[in-house]
Motif scaffolding. Structure first.
Motif, short mmCIF file in Angstrom:
data_model
loop_
_atom_site.label_atom_id
_atom_site.label_comp_id
_atom_site.label_asym_id
_atom_site.label_seq_id
_atom_site.Cartn_x
_atom_site.Cartn_y
_atom_site.Cartn_z
N SER A 262 -42.88 -1.94 6.44
CA SER A 262 -44.01 -2.29 7.29
C SER A 262 -45.21 -1.43 6.94
N ALA A 263 -46.40 -2.01 7.12
CA ALA A 263 -47.62 -1.22 7.05
C ALA A 263 -47.89 -0.52 8.37
N SER B 149 -49.32 -2.91 -0.77
CA SER B 149 -48.90 -1.75 -1.56
C SER B 149 -47.72 -2.04 -2.47
N GLY B 150 -47.17 -3.25 -2.40
CA GLY B 150 -46.07 -3.61 -3.30
C GLY B 150 -44.69 -3.37 -2.75
N LYS B 151 -44.53 -3.50 -1.44
CA LYS B 151 -43.20 -3.31 -0.84
C LYS B 151 -42.22 -4.36 -1.33
N GLY C 51 -45.68 1.32 3.78
CA GLY C 51 -46.71 1.08 2.77
C GLY C 51 -47.85 0.28 3.34
N VAL C 52 -49.07 0.63 2.97
CA VAL C 52 -50.23 -0.13 3.45
C VAL C 52 -50.11 -1.58 3.00
N LEU D 91 -45.95 4.43 0.63
CA LEU D 91 -46.74 3.75 -0.40
C LEU D 91 -48.17 3.69 0.11
N PRO D 92 -48.99 4.70 -0.18
CA PRO D 92 -50.30 4.80 0.45
C PRO D 92 -51.42 4.00 -0.22
N GLN D 93 -51.17 3.43 -1.40
CA GLN D 93 -52.25 2.76 -2.13
C GLN D 93 -51.99 1.27 -2.27
#
Length: 858
Positions: free
Chosen positions: A455-456, A327-329, A323-324, A476-478
């Motif tokens: 990780s991003a 992104s809420g990981k 996820g960027v 998680l792209p956003q």
């Protein structure tokens, strides 16, 4: 007769087929008391040492055995799963089984016999040589002495004197450094007997009674000492009269004991989060152990093999949460922990840096107050020991910490979450050189737990395994800015104008949350800045943006990968660079304290006024460090409040949390830092991130240099735009066209991955091969070079003899840091699908260090 295999806690001689454990017989008095994983005392040669029981059986592989002496603690220190994991670590990272086991034991529990020497009664003192006479005189003067404390030249005299009956020896077991903390308390019983004291003692006794009278129970004696100005002997006198009762109780040291957490309502997940969570949730609910039952494992008493594991293992369920930044990981980790807690299990959350621990604790404490424990190296010995015991006793549900937290002995582990899984900090620099990610996957296999890697910028090898189906890839792209309640709170707290908000709605069914675009990144070519006459460390664009942000009362982060004021200092006449005499590396100038510091061995020297080579006074300072950046900022923006966050200012136990809290409370306008500020921090007023130099790690002679640069720049850029006001990144570089810098400027992991993977495939680097690094150190450069050459010839011969054409050797060559702490360093790399095959059965001579799957070859 029953037998036990014991791994003794003592260094063993190197051997290609070294015995990893020793067989002992179990005496009848311990037959019902001995269990797998216990810490025991055993005879070992002429000594008595501690060891761990790793196997129980009815037969012995050797004819003669010695009895186990005693059990240190009836509670086992290691479970069967942890013992098997230690075997895997020893096989994989080519270390001793004892080194692997020590990872999992609490620091400070070890005890050693101390040999004491004293004069015998009426010793025969005739015909003593000079050293023997000196030893006798020392013992006559000082009494009993510790053998290891004797002067080196006198130790050889001990045995001859003992044989003649001049001295006697006895063994004393030293207490462990880590032990339970016990505190004394005092309780008021009756004041009637105070009158029996002498008149001059009655006022103090009455004062003690006054302090205790209003307390319902026992009071710690330290509080009574302060309140009544008394001492322990005063309390003991009153205890003898029946006035008070002295008590003692154990107190568990908990680093979070004084923390309070505000419980929050879990936010609604976004569509991307919801999709990722549903996959993980379904897996957790169907989670089954991937191993034989504990009873079946313990019953395998006939198996003495310490090689391949006897467990029926299947690959652990592992998710890669890509996820960027923002992104809420973490929300996914929290829900996964909540689910496994409902199942009666526990979880471990790993973060790469201690600096991330305070913010992580706040997030997780809001969900799970009073159920957390923290484990990392900054805790005191007592705090680590008590936390380890609380974990073993099932009094902790969630452990948060750095790499070592993986060894927390949770009895029913269900989840391991590794945040920022790409970080090289997860690889241990000392023996054993294990990687926490690999060990987590093996531990999960043995206990039936699930692993989530987040990780991003995933490690390229991790992402490659995910694309091959070994891990389940979730995207998680956003970036999620936050929920309306949080946004409204920030607007109120920081008095932000709503016209500047840079957030957008998610959709009709998600009114409570907002998305935000990743921050734009502007690349500044420093070559063009020089051509334009700008010789400042800050480009014109960065200066302009800092002025704008400061005028708006927002915050700035400036990142660089250097501590100190100047990278090195040089004589302008003869070109001499001032180097560390022990490491032969340039020393860094630190303006604070006016000193030169070696960042390898911490040697410190005064700043020279003249060159020792040519006596010239023309000394020049080159390079830029955090202190230099701070000085430049204070000159350029004199009213700006600056704050540094680097290793030099974070040596204290609570220093990370203090710096973070100060910046969050807007007590500083500009945060200047090194890699510590690149990860995981959520700072709501930061709208500008400036990367002072993006090239520091780009051109290092390491095949991972491009990957490290991309990861670092992407993570640093992620600190901008976390504000509801949006943000911007300015990236200063001399290599604006490099693919790692271009991909980082676009937040484009896919483009970087494709380009880097092609390079690795072409050069046969991981993930298309494995590496083992052999590093040799010696105080003599010539001997180090000769030893490295001899090792290369030996390994080349073994490759030919064993028919291992798929392996190749790189080197020997001087290491990038050629001299460290007075020792010269040469390295060899073994590359291939199975480099372990080359080292199997080979005992490396003293001076060699083995690093399997190195994260750096510098």
């Amino acid at each position: 007769m029953k037998y036990a295999e014991i791994v003794v806690n003592t260094p063993l001689a190197a051997s290609g087929n070294a015995v990893q454990a020793f067989t002992y017989s179990i005496p009848a008095r311990l037959a019902d008391a001995l269990a797998l994983g216990q810490l025991v005392w055993v005879p070992f040669g002429a000594r008595r040492v501690q060891g761990i029981v790793v196997l129980l059986g009815d037969t012995s592989p050797v004819d003669k055995t010695k009895d186990i002496d005693a059990v240190v603690d009836p509670r086992p220190f290691l479970s069967a799963a942890r013992i098997d994991l230690a075997r895997w670590i020893a096989r994989t990272y080519l270390c001793s089984l004892n080194d692997a086991i020590q990872l999992m034991l609490p620091t400070g529990i070890e005890q050693e016999p101390e040999l004491l020497i004293a004069l015998a009664p009426d010793p025969p003192l005739e015909n003593l040589n000079a050293k023997q006479a000196a030893l006798v005189e020392l013992l006559r003067r000082d009494g009993e002495a510790k053998l290891r404390a004797l002067p080196r030249e006198l130790r050889a005299a001990v045995e001859p004197l003992a044989r003649r009956g001049v001295v006697v020896k006895r063994s004393l077991i030293t207490p462990p450094r880590a032990k339970p903390k016990r505190v004394k308390s005092v309780r008021l019983i009756s004041e009637e007997a105070i009158g029996l004291l002498p008149p001059r003692s009655q006022p103090k006794a009455q004062k003690i009674a006054d302090v205790l009278r209003g307390e319902p129970g026992a009071v710690w004696v330290s509080a009574v000492y302060a309140g009544a100005n008394c001492a322990l002997h005063d309390l003991r006198r009153l205890e003898a009269l029946g006035v008070v009762a002295l008590e003692e109780e154990e107190v568990l040291r908990d680093s979070l004991a004084t923390r309070t957490f505000d419980v929050v309502e879990p936010p609604k997940l976004t569509p991307e989060q919801e999709a990722a969570w549903r996959e993980i949730e379904a897996s957790l609910k169907s989670q089954v152990a991937g191993l034989k039952s504990q009873t079946a494992v313990d019953a395998q008493t006939e198996t003495w093999d310490l090689g391949p594991a006897t467990w029926d293992l299947r690959p652990a369920t592992c998710f890669l949460l890509h996820g960027v930044t923002g992104s809420g990981k973490t929300e996914i980790y929290l829900r996964a922990l909540d689910e496994i807690l409902k199942q009666g299990k526990q979880g471990i959350v790993l973060v790469p840096e201690i600096s991330l621990t305070p913010q992580t604790i706040r997030r997780f404490g809001a969900w799970f107050p009073n159920r957390l424990a923290v484990l990392h190296s900054r805790l005191s010995l007592g705090e680590r020991y008590d936390t380890w015991r609380r974990c073993r006793d099932g009094k902790v549900d969630i452990v948060i910490g750095s790499r070592s937290a993986l060894c927390a002995p949770l009895p029913n582990l269900g989840l391991i979450a590794i945040d920022e899984e790409h970080e090289p900090a997860y690889k241990q620099e000392s023996v054993p050189h294990y990687h926490a990610r690999a060990v987590a996957l093996e531990l999960a296999r043995r206990v039936g737990a699930t692993v989530i890697l987040g990780s991003a910028t995933p490690d390229l090898e991790t992402y490659y395994r995910a694309t091959r189906g070994e891990f389940r890839l979730l995207e998680l792209p956003q970036r999620i800015m936050g929920h309306l309640q949080v946004i409204e709170s920030e607007i109120t707290n920081y008095q932000l104008p709503t016209s500047k908000l840079a957030v957008r709605e998610i959709g009709a069914n998600y009114q409570q949350a907002r998305y935000q675009e990743l921050p734009p990144v502007e690349i500044v070519d420093l070559r063009a800045e020089l051509k334009a006459g700008n010789r400042s460390i800050f480009s014109r664009a960065l200066q302009r943006e800092m002025a704008r942000v400061l005028a708006a009362r927002e915050q700035v982060i400036l990142f660089l990968n250097r501590r100190g004021t100047a990278t090195f200092i040089l004589c302008r006449d003869c070109g001499n660079v001032f180097k560390c005499r022990r490491c032969d590396n340039p020393m860094t100038y630190h303006g604070a304290g006016e000193q030169l510091v070696c960042h390898h061995c911490n040697r410190r020297d005064r700043v020279p006024t003249r060159c020792p080579n040519c006596m010239s006074a023309r000394i020049r300072y080159f390079g830029t460090g955090t202190q230099k950046v701070e000085e430049e900022i204070q000159t350029m923006f004199p009213t700006a409040r600056t704050l540094r966050w680097d290793f030099d200012v974070t040596r204290g136990k609570e220093s990370h949390e203090a710096i973070l809290e100060k910046f969050v409370q807007h007590q500083a306008d500009i945060l200047i830092g090194t890699q510590m500020i690149a990860k995981g921090l959520d700072l709501p007023l930061v709208t500008l991130v400036g990367v002072v130099s993006a090239d520091t790690s780009l051109n290092l002679p390491d095949f991972r240099a491009g990957e490290r640069t991309f990861q670092l720049l992407t993570q640093v850029a992620g600190r901008a735009g976390r504000s509801i006001l949006g943000g911007k990144v300015i990236l200063q570089t001399y290599a604006p066209d490099h693919y790692a810098i271009q991909a980082a400027s676009r937040h484009d992991y896919g483009a970087f991955y494709a380009r880097e993977l092609a390079f690795r495939r072409e050069q046969n680097y991981p993930p298309f091969s494995r590496l083992i690094r052999l590093l040799y150190t010696n105080p003599s450069d010539k001997r180090a070079a000769e030893a490295a050459t001899q090792m290369q010839r030996l390994l080349a011969t073994r490759i030919a003899q064993r028919g291992l054409p798929a392996l190749d050797l790189i080197g020997p060559a001087p290491a990038f840091f050629h001299r460290v702490r007075g020792a010269y360093r040469y390295q060899l790399l073994i590359r291939g699908a199975d480099p372990h095959a080359l080292l199997q059965g080979l005992a490396l001579p003293l001076g060699w260090r083995v690093d399997v799957d190195p994260v750096s070859v510098l």
